[in-house]
Design a protein around this motif. Structure first.
Motif, PDB file in Angstrom:
ATOM      1  N   LEU A   1     -99.907  45.630 116.013  1.00  0.00           N
ATOM      2  CA  LEU A   1    -100.130  44.374 115.640  1.00  0.00           C
ATOM      3  C   LEU A   1    -101.464  44.687 114.632  1.00  0.00           C
ATOM      4  O   LEU A   1    -102.563  45.205 115.163  1.00  0.00           O
ATOM      5  N   GLY A   2    -101.702  43.854 113.505  1.00  0.00           N
ATOM      6  CA  GLY A   2    -102.758  44.270 112.567  1.00  0.00           C
ATOM      7  C   GLY A   2    -103.222  43.096 112.100  1.00  0.00           C
ATOM      8  O   GLY A   2    -103.293  41.964 112.661  1.00  0.00           O
ATOM      9  N   LEU A   3    -104.076  43.189 110.893  1.00  0.00           N
ATOM     10  CA  LEU A   3    -104.742  42.063 110.524  1.00  0.00           C
ATOM     11  C   LEU A   3    -104.055  40.877 110.280  1.00  0.00           C
ATOM     12  O   LEU A   3    -104.584  39.624 110.637  1.00  0.00           O
ATOM     13  N   GLN A   4    -102.677  40.855 109.790  1.00  0.00           N
ATOM     14  CA  GLN A   4    -101.938  39.632 109.544  1.00  0.00           C
ATOM     15  C   GLN A   4    -101.906  38.740 110.805  1.00  0.00           C
ATOM     16  O   GLN A   4    -102.049  37.537 110.843  1.00  0.00           O
ATOM     17  N   PHE A   5    -101.199  39.377 111.874  1.00  0.00           N
ATOM     18  CA  PHE A   5    -100.884  38.642 112.970  1.00  0.00           C
ATOM     19  C   PHE A   5    -102.261  38.143 113.745  1.00  0.00           C
ATOM     20  O   PHE A   5    -102.305  36.909 114.191  1.00  0.00           O
ATOM     21  N   PHE A   6    -103.223  39.110 113.767  1.00  0.00           N
ATOM     22  CA  PHE A   6    -104.588  38.853 114.424  1.00  0.00           C
ATOM     23  C   PHE A   6    -105.212  37.701 113.720  1.00  0.00           C
ATOM     24  O   PHE A   6    -105.792  36.891 114.480  1.00  0.00           O
ATOM     25  N   THR A   7    -105.247  37.523 112.446  1.00  0.00           N
ATOM     26  CA  THR A   7    -106.030  36.485 111.783  1.00  0.00           C
ATOM     27  C   THR A   7    -105.203  35.295 111.942  1.00  0.00           C
ATOM     28  O   THR A   7    -105.856  34.224 112.237  1.00  0.00           O
ATOM     29  N   ALA A   8    -103.971  35.301 112.331  1.00  0.00           N
ATOM     30  CA  ALA A   8    -103.272  33.975 112.201  1.00  0.00           C
ATOM     31  C   ALA A   8    -103.481  33.553 113.950  1.00  0.00           C
ATOM     32  O   ALA A   8    -103.369  32.456 114.097  1.00  0.00           O
ATOM     33  N   HIS A   9    -103.243  34.449 114.872  1.00  0.00           N
ATOM     34  CA  HIS A   9    -103.318  34.299 116.298  1.00  0.00           C
ATOM     35  C   HIS A   9    -104.195  34.969 117.205  1.00  0.00           C
ATOM     36  O   HIS A   9    -104.011  34.353 118.524  1.00  0.00           O
ATOM     37  N   GLY A  10    -105.040  35.531 116.823  1.00  0.00           N
ATOM     38  CA  GLY A  10    -106.288  36.248 117.365  1.00  0.00           C
ATOM     39  C   GLY A  10    -105.755  36.605 118.772  1.00  0.00           C
ATOM     40  O   GLY A  10    -104.608  37.253 119.203  1.00  0.00           O
ATOM     41  N   ALA A  11    -106.922  37.025 119.609  1.00  0.00           N
ATOM     42  CA  ALA A  11    -106.653  37.336 121.069  1.00  0.00           C
ATOM     43  C   ALA A  11    -105.649  36.728 121.906  1.00  0.00           C
ATOM     44  O   ALA A  11    -104.947  37.628 122.443  1.00  0.00           O
ATOM     45  N   ALA A  12    -105.506  35.528 121.843  1.00  0.00           N
ATOM     46  CA  ALA A  12    -104.445  34.964 122.623  1.00  0.00           C
ATOM     47  C   ALA A  12    -103.183  35.154 122.166  1.00  0.00           C
ATOM     48  O   ALA A  12    -102.372  35.460 123.224  1.00  0.00           O
ATOM     49  N   GLY A  13    -103.079  35.251 120.973  1.00  0.00           N
ATOM     50  CA  GLY A  13    -101.586  35.595 120.316  1.00  0.00           C
ATOM     51  C   GLY A  13    -101.258  37.207 121.013  1.00  0.00           C
ATOM     52  O   GLY A  13    -100.301  37.197 121.258  1.00  0.00           O
ATOM     53  N   VAL A  14    -102.201  38.059 120.778  1.00  0.00           N
ATOM     54  CA  VAL A  14    -102.150  39.531 121.441  1.00  0.00           C
ATOM     55  C   VAL A  14    -101.755  39.596 122.567  1.00  0.00           C
ATOM     56  O   VAL A  14    -100.711  40.182 123.187  1.00  0.00           O
ATOM     57  N   ARG A  15    -102.346  38.487 123.612  1.00  0.00           N
ATOM     58  CA  ARG A  15    -102.146  38.469 125.001  1.00  0.00           C
ATOM     59  C   ARG A  15    -100.782  38.267 125.415  1.00  0.00           C
ATOM     60  O   ARG A  15    -100.199  38.905 126.078  1.00  0.00           O
ATOM     61  N   LEU A  16    -100.451  37.195 124.551  1.00  0.00           N
ATOM     62  CA  LEU A  16     -98.953  36.573 124.588  1.00  0.00           C
ATOM     63  C   LEU A  16     -97.985  37.594 124.642  1.00  0.00           C
ATOM     64  O   LEU A  16     -97.199  37.918 125.270  1.00  0.00           O
ATOM     65  N   LEU A  17     -98.121  38.471 123.453  1.00  0.00           N
ATOM     66  CA  LEU A  17     -97.205  39.699 123.407  1.00  0.00           C
ATOM     67  C   LEU A  17     -97.365  40.634 124.436  1.00  0.00           C
ATOM     68  O   LEU A  17     -96.340  41.329 124.853  1.00  0.00           O
ATOM     69  N   SER A  18     -98.593  41.066 124.638  1.00  0.00           N
ATOM     70  CA  SER A  18     -98.632  42.197 125.884  1.00  0.00           C
ATOM     71  C   SER A  18     -98.261  41.845 127.029  1.00  0.00           C
ATOM     72  O   SER A  18     -97.875  42.361 127.799  1.00  0.00           O
ATOM     73  N   GLU A  19     -98.322  40.590 127.239  1.00  0.00           N
ATOM     74  CA  GLU A  19     -97.624  39.945 128.655  1.00  0.00           C
ATOM     75  C   GLU A  19     -96.163  40.364 128.880  1.00  0.00           C
ATOM     76  O   GLU A  19     -95.629  40.370 130.117  1.00  0.00           O
ATOM     77  N   GLN A  20     -95.535  40.593 127.744  1.00  0.00           N
ATOM     78  CA  GLN A  20     -94.046  41.177 127.820  1.00  0.00           C
ATOM     79  C   GLN A  20     -94.132  42.787 128.419  1.00  0.00           C
ATOM     80  O   GLN A  20     -93.255  43.602 128.184  1.00  0.00           O
ATOM     81  N   ARG A  21     -95.340  43.321 128.924  1.00  0.00           N
ATOM     82  CA  ARG A  21     -95.518  44.644 129.391  1.00  0.00           C
ATOM     83  C   ARG A  21     -95.461  45.695 128.385  1.00  0.00           C
ATOM     84  O   ARG A  21     -95.007  46.769 128.248  1.00  0.00           O
ATOM     85  N   GLN A  22     -95.585  45.247 126.985  1.00  0.00           N
ATOM     86  CA  GLN A  22     -95.475  46.136 125.710  1.00  0.00           C
ATOM     87  C   GLN A  22     -96.776  46.597 125.585  1.00  0.00           C
ATOM     88  O   GLN A  22     -97.842  45.734 125.250  1.00  0.00           O
ATOM     89  N   PRO A  23     -97.216  48.004 125.697  1.00  0.00           N
ATOM     90  CA  PRO A  23     -98.606  48.543 125.138  1.00  0.00           C
ATOM     91  C   PRO A  23     -98.523  47.985 123.665  1.00  0.00           C
ATOM     92  O   PRO A  23     -97.645  48.064 122.745  1.00  0.00           O
ATOM     93  N   ILE A  24    -100.135  47.501 123.444  1.00  0.00           N
ATOM     94  CA  ILE A  24    -100.305  46.893 122.033  1.00  0.00           C
ATOM     95  C   ILE A  24    -101.126  48.090 121.261  1.00  0.00           C
ATOM     96  O   ILE A  24    -102.334  48.566 121.999  1.00  0.00           O
ATOM     97  N   PHE A  25    -100.733  48.420 119.994  1.00  0.00           N
ATOM     98  CA  PHE A  25    -101.350  49.088 119.319  1.00  0.00           C
ATOM     99  C   PHE A  25    -102.301  48.241 118.366  1.00  0.00           C
ATOM    100  O   PHE A  25    -101.593  47.364 117.599  1.00  0.00           O
ATOM    101  N   LEU A  26    -103.566  47.912 118.439  1.00  0.00           N
ATOM    102  CA  LEU A  26    -104.395  46.871 117.668  1.00  0.00           C
ATOM    103  C   LEU A  26    -104.967  47.619 116.530  1.00  0.00           C
ATOM    104  O   LEU A  26    -105.863  48.279 116.539  1.00  0.00           O
ATOM    105  N   ASP A  27    -104.254  47.361 115.200  1.00  0.00           N
ATOM    106  CA  ASP A  27    -104.644  48.079 114.212  1.00  0.00           C
ATOM    107  C   ASP A  27    -105.546  47.190 113.076  1.00  0.00           C
ATOM    108  O   ASP A  27    -105.025  46.644 112.217  1.00  0.00           O
ATOM    109  N   LEU A  28    -106.929  47.022 113.570  1.00  0.00           N
ATOM    110  CA  LEU A  28    -107.831  46.115 112.880  1.00  0.00           C
ATOM    111  C   LEU A  28    -108.730  46.782 111.820  1.00  0.00           C
ATOM    112  O   LEU A  28    -109.374  46.439 111.246  1.00  0.00           O
ATOM    113  N   LYS A  29    -108.581  48.415 112.302  1.00  0.00           N
ATOM    114  CA  LYS A  29    -109.466  48.984 111.034  1.00  0.00           C
ATOM    115  C   LYS A  29    -110.729  48.728 111.139  1.00  0.00           C
ATOM    116  O   LYS A  29    -111.288  48.456 110.091  1.00  0.00           O
TER     117      LYS A  29
END
Ligand code: C5P
Length: 235
Positions: A34-62
């Motif tokens: 997940l990168g800047l586009q997704f994170f800017t729109a949905h923030g940490a809550a959005g990342v958490r929602l996707l990681s709840e599917q037990r999917q390892p997350i690569f947070l590419d915010l550079k």
């Protein structure tokens, strides 16, 4: 192949799309980027929602800021369960060292493995003229190697690199230094705006530890099948 090296880049700000893509490809890839586009729109809550599917997350915010700010941003990832993140190596040695220290604190806080901190060297969108304009006189490949060396000697876990930089960086940094490689196109897929590409198998055979693949999976009529086929092609 000890692990599934495929990282699927989900570049969208549409939450429903991101969620259903993560669900579909999750079982067939090693991680979701997940990168800047997704994170800017949905923030940490959005990342958490996707990681709840037990999917390892690569947070590419550079991340690229003063060392204290980067360290605090990395500590703040403790709440969103990321296994890998990126920082700009041109932020300098202190920033990189503080980034690694912060990743250790994240591991302490979460009780999980320390997230990998991966450096961005020279963005592949930059050419020699662009480097010149920001005052870097060194040849591009030399600048990439210099920043990879700085990343390694500062304690980073690896760097992002193009398929054509794998050989040169492996030679300089050795095999334990992780290479995360975008610019990958399975045989028969659209090149899109990626100019210098290798197939998934070529990149892994050359020594890529992780291959980042976006549109060939996410734009496919059946993303799960596309991911499965790429995984099968690596065997
Ligand atoms: O859709 P595609 O496979 O080209 O996506 C590749 C992903 O890797 C995108 O998220 C893109 O931003 C990222 N990336 C890249 N080239 C780099 C660094 C990152 O394509 N040099």
């Amino acid at each position: 192949m000890a692990h599934n090296p495929i990282i699927c880049a989900i570049d969208t700000d549409d939450m429903d799309k991101a969620y259903s893509l993560a669900q579909a490809v999750g079982p067939h890839v090693g991680a979701i980027k997940l990168g800047l586009q997704f994170f800017t729109a949905h923030g940490a809550a959005g990342v958490r929602l996707l990681s709840e599917q037990r999917q390892p997350i690569f947070l590419d915010l550079k991340f690229h800021d003063i060392p204290n700010t980067v360290a605090k941003a990395i500590e703040a990832t403790a709440g969103i369960n990321t296994f890998m993140m990126t920082v700009h190596t041109s932020g300098g040695r202190t920033m990189l060292q503080r980034a690694i220290d912060a990743s250790m604190r994240v591991a302490d806080m979460t009780g999980q493995e320390r997230p990998l901190v991966i450096g961005v060297t020279v963005l592949t969108s930059m050419d020699q003229d662009d480097l010149d304009m920001v005052g870097v006189r060194a040849p591009l490949h030399e600048q990439v190697l210099r920043l990879a060396d700085l990343a390694q000697s500062s304690g980073l876990d690896g760097v992002v690199c193009s398929p054509y930089e794998i050989d040169m960086i492996k030679r300089q940094c050795g095999h334990d230094f992780k290479l995360v490689v975008p610019g990958i196109r399975p045989a028969g897929s659209e090149k899109g705006d990626q100019k210098r590409i290798l197939s998934p198998k070529e990149a892994v055979d050359k020594g890529a530890d992780y291959i980042v693949i976006g549109r060939p999976i996410t734009d496919a009529p059946d993303p799960a099948k596309a991911a499965q086929e790429i995984l099968a092609s690596l065997k």
